[in-house]
Scaffold this active site. Structure first.
Site, PDB file in Angstrom:
ATOM      1  N   GLU A 191       0.815  -1.211   0.000  1.00 30.44           N
ATOM      2  CA  GLU A 191       0.000   0.000   0.000  1.00 30.44           C
ATOM      3  C   GLU A 191       0.851   1.264   0.000  1.00 30.44           C
ATOM      4  O   GLU A 191       0.514   2.246  -0.651  1.00 30.44           O
ATOM      5  CB  GLU A 191      -0.931   0.006   1.220  1.00 30.44           C
ATOM      6  CG  GLU A 191      -1.929   1.152   1.260  1.00 30.44           C
ATOM      7  CD  GLU A 191      -3.022   1.040   0.204  1.00 30.44           C
ATOM      8  OE1 GLU A 191      -3.855   1.947   0.129  1.00 30.44           O
ATOM      9  OE2 GLU A 191      -3.036   0.038  -0.543  1.00 30.44           O
ATOM     10  N   THR A 216     -13.533   5.090 -13.171  1.00 33.87           N
ATOM     11  CA  THR A 216     -12.534   4.738 -12.170  1.00 33.87           C
ATOM     12  C   THR A 216     -12.928   3.487 -11.404  1.00 33.87           C
ATOM     13  O   THR A 216     -12.102   2.888 -10.720  1.00 33.87           O
ATOM     14  CB  THR A 216     -12.308   5.917 -11.197  1.00 33.87           C
ATOM     15  OG1 THR A 216     -11.117   5.694 -10.453  1.00 33.87           O
ATOM     16  CG2 THR A 216     -13.476   6.073 -10.241  1.00 33.87           C
TER      17      THR A 216
END
Length: 355
Positions: free
Chosen positions: A148, A252
Site C-alpha cells: 500500500e 474509475t
C-alpha cells in the site's frame, strides 16, 4: 426509459459541474489538495499528489473530455498534467507536494498511484507511462504484490501500511499499455500478477487481502473492486474481444461507458492538434506526445512553419537505446533538466531519487 435517461443526464451534468468547481479551487500552481471541509468548502489537507484523495479527479477530468468532446476539460487537464509533471515527478516516481508552494512533503509510493501510467497512455505520453510502470512492476516483483505504501526516501515499507487489498491499478495500467503498444512484455507482467494472486491470495471461496506483504498474512476480506476491476482488467489483457469494434471509456470503478458518435465527432478537431505534436522525419511524420517534448531552459519548439524540436546542448544519450543499465556510467545527461541520469534499482537510466 425517459426518466432513466433524464436522471443519467442530470447526474452527468452534476459531475461536470463538480469537476469545474474543484478546478476553480486549485492553487496558483494548478495543484489541488486531497481533503475538503464540506461545510466551509476549504481545503483541510494541502499535501497533494496523484494518489488517494485526488486520483479520480485527474482521471475524470480527461475522460470527461473524451466522452463529451468539451475543449475546456482538455485545457484544464493539460494545465493540471503539466503541474503534476513539474511539482510531483522525480524520474519515474511521483512524490507528494504542498499545493500552495510546490515543495515536496512525502517521498512515497502508494499503490493507488499505479493508475497514472494508464491515464498517461490515454493522453499519449507512452514513454513516461512505460517508465513509471516498470518501477511499479519492479516493486511488485520485490514483494510478490504491491504494498500500500513504500517510502522512497528510506527504501522501505511504511511501518503501518504493509497491506495489499487486491487493488486493480497496476493491472489497469498494464492493460492500457498493452493495448497501446501490443508489446508482449505486458502480457508477461499480467501473467506474473495472476500467478502472484493465485499463489498468495487465493482461498476457498475467493481471494483474500494481504495484511502484511512481508509475511503474506491474509485477512478474511475481499473488496468488491477485486472482481469489478482487478479481475476485469486482467481478463481483458488476455482477451480483448469485448473491445473489438467498440469505443468505450472505463470509469474509475471499471465500468465501461460507450463513447457516442454524437459526442465523439468533434474530437478529431478539438483534441488531436493539442494532444499531439507531429515531428518531421525523412520518411514520414512521426507522432510524438506533446507532453514529452520538454527540452532544457532557453530552448523552444518553433511551430510557425513546422514543428521542430531544438535539441539541448547538454544532452548526452544513454549508452543503450532501451535505457537499460548496469551502472551509472552507462547513463547520460537528461535533455529536459541537464542533470546527470543514474541507474535505478530496476536497471534503467533516469532521474532517480538516489544514486
Amino acid at each position: 426509459m425517459e426518466n432513466e435517461t433524464t436522471e443519467t443526464s442530470t447526474s452527468g451534468c452534476a459531475a461536470l459541474r463538480a469537476l469545474r468547481r474543484l478546478w476553480s479551487m486549485r492553487s496558483s500552481l494548478n495543484l489541488l489538495g486531497t481533503t475538503l471541509d464540506v461545510t466551509t468548502g476549504e481545503w483541510i489537507e494541502y499535501s497533494s499528489g496523484i494518489g488517494a484523495g485526488v486520483d479520480s479527479f485527474y482521471e475524470y477530468l480527461f475522460k470527461a473530455h473524451i466522452l463529451f468532446g468539451k475543449e475546456d476539460f482538455w485545457r484544464m487537464f493539460h494545465s493540471a498534467y503539466l503541474a503534476v509533471q513539474k511539482y510531483f515527478r522525480h524520474g519515474p516516481w511521483y512524490h507528494e507536494a504542498d499545493m500552495r508552494n510546490g515543495k515536496a512533503t512525502y517521498w512515497q509510493l502508494t499503490s493507488l498511484q499505479a493508475f497514472w501510467p494508464g491515464l498517461q497512455v490515454l493522453v499519449g505520453d507512452i514513454a513516461a507511462a512505460n517508465s513509471s510502470h516498470r518501477e511499479f512492476v519492479h516493486v511488485w516483483k520485490k514483494f510478490g504484490v504491491l504494498p500500500e505504501r513504500y517510502l522512497l526516501d528510506h527504501l522501505m515499507l511504511h511501518p503501518t501500511e504493509k497491506y495489499y487489498p487486491l487493488r486493480p491499478e497496476l493491472a489497469e495500467s498494464t492493460f492500457y499499455l498493452y493495448q497501446a503498444t501490443k508489446d508482449p512484455w505486458y502480457l508477461e507482467v499480467g501473467e506474473s500478477i495472476v500467478n502472484s494472486l493465485n499463489s498468495y491470495t487465493k482461498v476457498d471461496g475467493g481471494f483474500a487481502s494481504i495484511r502484511d506483504v512481508t509475511t503474506m498474512q491474509l485477512e478474511d476480506h475481499q473488496h468488491s473492486f477485486f472482481l469489478a476491476e482487478t479481475c476485469k482488467y486482467l481478463y481483458l489483457l488476455f482477451d480483448d474481444s469485448f473491445l473489438v469494434d467498440r469505443n468505450y471509456v472505463f470509469t474509475t470503478e471499471g465500468h465501461p461507458l460507450p463513447v457516442l458518435s454524437s459526442w465523439h465527432d468533434r474530437l478529431p478537431e478539438a483534441y488531436i492538434p493539442r494532444n499531439w505534436t507531429f515531428l518531421p522525419s525523412e520518411k514520414q511524420a512521426r507522432r510524438a506526445s506533446a507532453m514529452t517534448l520538454q527540452v532544457c531552459p532557453a530552448t523552444s519548439l518553433d511551430c510557425r512553419h513546422r514543428c521542430q524540436q531544438v535539441k539541448s546542448a547538454c544532452h548526452i544519450p544513454d549508452a543503450r537505446s532501451d535505457h537499460r543499465c548496469f551502472g551509472d556510467e552507462e547513463c547520460g545527461v537528461d535533455a529536459t533538466t541537464c542533470r546527470r541520469r543514474t541507474c535505478s534499482m530496476a536497471g534503467y537510466c533516469g532521474l532517480w531519487l538516489f544514486i
